[in-house]
Design a protein around this motif. Structure first.
Motif, PDB file in Angstrom:
ATOM      1  N   HIS A   1       0.798  -1.133   0.071  1.00  0.00           N
ATOM      2  CA  HIS A   1      -0.199   0.095   0.081  1.00  0.00           C
ATOM      3  C   HIS A   1       0.808   1.388  -0.060  1.00  0.00           C
ATOM      4  O   HIS A   1       0.326   2.467   0.200  1.00  0.00           O
ATOM      5  CB  HIS A   1      -0.901   0.001   1.206  1.00  0.00           C
ATOM      6  CG  HIS A   1      -2.069  -0.957   1.051  1.00  0.00           C
ATOM      7  ND1 HIS A   1      -1.859  -2.482   1.213  1.00  0.00           N
ATOM      8  CD2 HIS A   1      -3.223  -0.915   0.559  1.00  0.00           C
ATOM      9  CE1 HIS A   1      -2.922  -3.071   1.125  1.00  0.00           C
ATOM     10  NE2 HIS A   1      -3.823  -2.154   0.724  1.00  0.00           N
ATOM     11  N   ASP A   2       2.104   1.113  -0.348  1.00  0.00           N
ATOM     12  CA  ASP A   2       3.077   2.235  -0.522  1.00  0.00           C
ATOM     13  C   ASP A   2       3.267   3.020   0.803  1.00  0.00           C
ATOM     14  O   ASP A   2       3.345   4.387   0.774  1.00  0.00           O
ATOM     15  CB  ASP A   2       2.711   3.002  -1.744  1.00  0.00           C
ATOM     16  CG  ASP A   2       2.615   2.492  -2.992  1.00  0.00           C
ATOM     17  OD1 ASP A   2       3.794   1.822  -3.235  1.00  0.00           O
ATOM     18  OD2 ASP A   2       1.781   2.745  -3.910  1.00  0.00           O
ATOM     19  N   ILE A   3       3.126   2.424   1.961  1.00  0.00           N
ATOM     20  CA  ILE A   3       3.324   3.167   3.168  1.00  0.00           C
ATOM     21  C   ILE A   3       4.769   2.799   3.593  1.00  0.00           C
ATOM     22  O   ILE A   3       5.245   1.974   4.061  1.00  0.00           O
ATOM     23  CB  ILE A   3       2.365   2.578   4.394  1.00  0.00           C
ATOM     24  CG1 ILE A   3       0.789   2.660   3.822  1.00  0.00           C
ATOM     25  CG2 ILE A   3       2.390   3.342   5.404  1.00  0.00           C
ATOM     26  CD1 ILE A   3       0.380   3.696   3.417  1.00  0.00           C
ATOM     27  N   SER A   4       5.355   3.915   3.724  1.00  0.00           N
ATOM     28  CA  SER A   4       6.863   3.993   4.153  1.00  0.00           C
ATOM     29  C   SER A   4       6.966   4.212   5.644  1.00  0.00           C
ATOM     30  O   SER A   4       6.269   4.585   6.332  1.00  0.00           O
ATOM     31  CB  SER A   4       7.516   5.293   3.652  1.00  0.00           C
ATOM     32  OG  SER A   4       7.231   6.424   4.079  1.00  0.00           O
ATOM     33  N   ARG A   5       8.038   3.652   6.063  1.00  0.00           N
ATOM     34  CA  ARG A   5       8.465   3.429   7.286  1.00  0.00           C
ATOM     35  C   ARG A   5       8.572   5.027   7.933  1.00  0.00           C
ATOM     36  O   ARG A   5       7.978   5.160   9.013  1.00  0.00           O
ATOM     37  CB  ARG A   5      10.080   2.920   7.623  1.00  0.00           C
ATOM     38  CG  ARG A   5      10.132   2.826   9.288  1.00  0.00           C
ATOM     39  CD  ARG A   5      11.397   2.051   9.069  1.00  0.00           C
ATOM     40  NE  ARG A   5      11.505   0.786   8.701  1.00  0.00           N
ATOM     41  CZ  ARG A   5      11.369  -0.312   9.067  1.00  0.00           C
ATOM     42  NH1 ARG A   5      11.100  -0.467  10.421  1.00  0.00           N
ATOM     43  NH2 ARG A   5      11.283  -1.664   8.411  1.00  0.00           N
TER      44      ARG A   5
END
Length: 263
Positions: free
Chosen positions: A199-203
């Motif tokens: 879901h293209d959620i970066s750290r």
């Protein structure tokens, strides 16, 4: 409303695991006279054994109209053997929908038969009991709002866990060990990396939700609509396994777990 029912059903199935987490109370350690108003308690620790049922809230008028239009309200809460819990939810409901509880608004309400159903906003709020583990009792507060003629409504589910010993709701900060929040974010991201990556959620952008409940295998963090995924995917739930929480969560707020080899 059909969409809300489907969401509630999905949540009910997902949360059935919570009941596996519920502690059993020996019969000889409890007393229960809820019909007469006496609170059921565990004599060993003087902790209430929660018993609750869903009841409709009596409103002066189920349909209220103002300058912005007419809204039909459906509000249901819990009636339990713990008075302060019942009071907590009634105060929450009244604060969330003050117009629904307003006698002055009800006196100016338009009769239901005069309102075109297509022009009627829908507002629903439901409280239900999930389960109990020792001194922790969890409830769900569900809400749904559908603006008239909109493409779809907006729904939300908030989990409320009470510490029955202290007679208060537990916020996330209440159960975390000091200075543990950053580590919780890191562990939660690591244990849900594949889904977050898809879901293209970066750290760097990932944040911790304060909406959580105790699941069968870990603490479940629940995120609002649109925050991590599309509307169609609903409210995402990310699990932090219990085995990863030993240095993060206060021991009194963790279940009793087996000691696994090499742990």
């Amino acid at each position: 409303m059909q969409h809300l029912k489907s969401q509630v059903w999905v949540s009910a199935v997902a949360l059935s695991s919570v009941l596996l987490f519920t502690a059993c109370q020996p019969k000889n350690d409890t007393t229960s006279k809820t019909e007469s108003g006496q609170v059921a308690t565990s004599s060993a620790a003087n902790i209430p054994v929660v018993q609750a049922k869903v009841v409709p809230v009596e409103l002066a008028q189920k349909q209220v109209c103002d300058e912005e239009g007419c809204t039909a309200y459906d509000i249901q809460t819990v009636k339990s053997n713990v008075a302060w819990i019942d009071n907590y939810f009634m105060q929450r409901l009244q604060k969330a929908d003050p117009i629904a509880f307003s006698k002055s608004a009800a006196s100016a309400a338009t009769p239901e038969e005069e309102t075109n159903p297509m022009d009627l906003n829908q507002s629903s709020s439901y409280v239900r009991y999930i389960g109990q583990h020792g001194n922790l009792a969890t409830f769900s507060l569900q809400s749904y709002y559908y603006p008239a003629r909109a493409a779809h409504g907006m729904h939300h589910q908030e989990f409320v866990t009470f510490d029955l010993k202290q007679q208060k709701r537990l916020a996330l900060q209440d159960i975390l060990l000091p200075n543990a929040e950053a580590k919780v974010v890191e562990e939660l991201f690591n244990h849900n990396f594949n889904w977050l990556d898809e879901h293209d959620i970066s750290r760097e952008k990932f944040k911790l939700s304060d909406n959580f409940y105790y699941g069968a295998n870990g603490i479940v963090f629940v995120y609002p609509l649109y925050e991590l995924a599309s509307y169609a995917e609903g409210m995402p739930e990310l699990v932090l396994p219990y085995y990863a929480t030993a240095q993060l969560i206060k021991p009194e707020y963790l279940p009793s777990l087996p000691q696994y080899p090499n742990q």
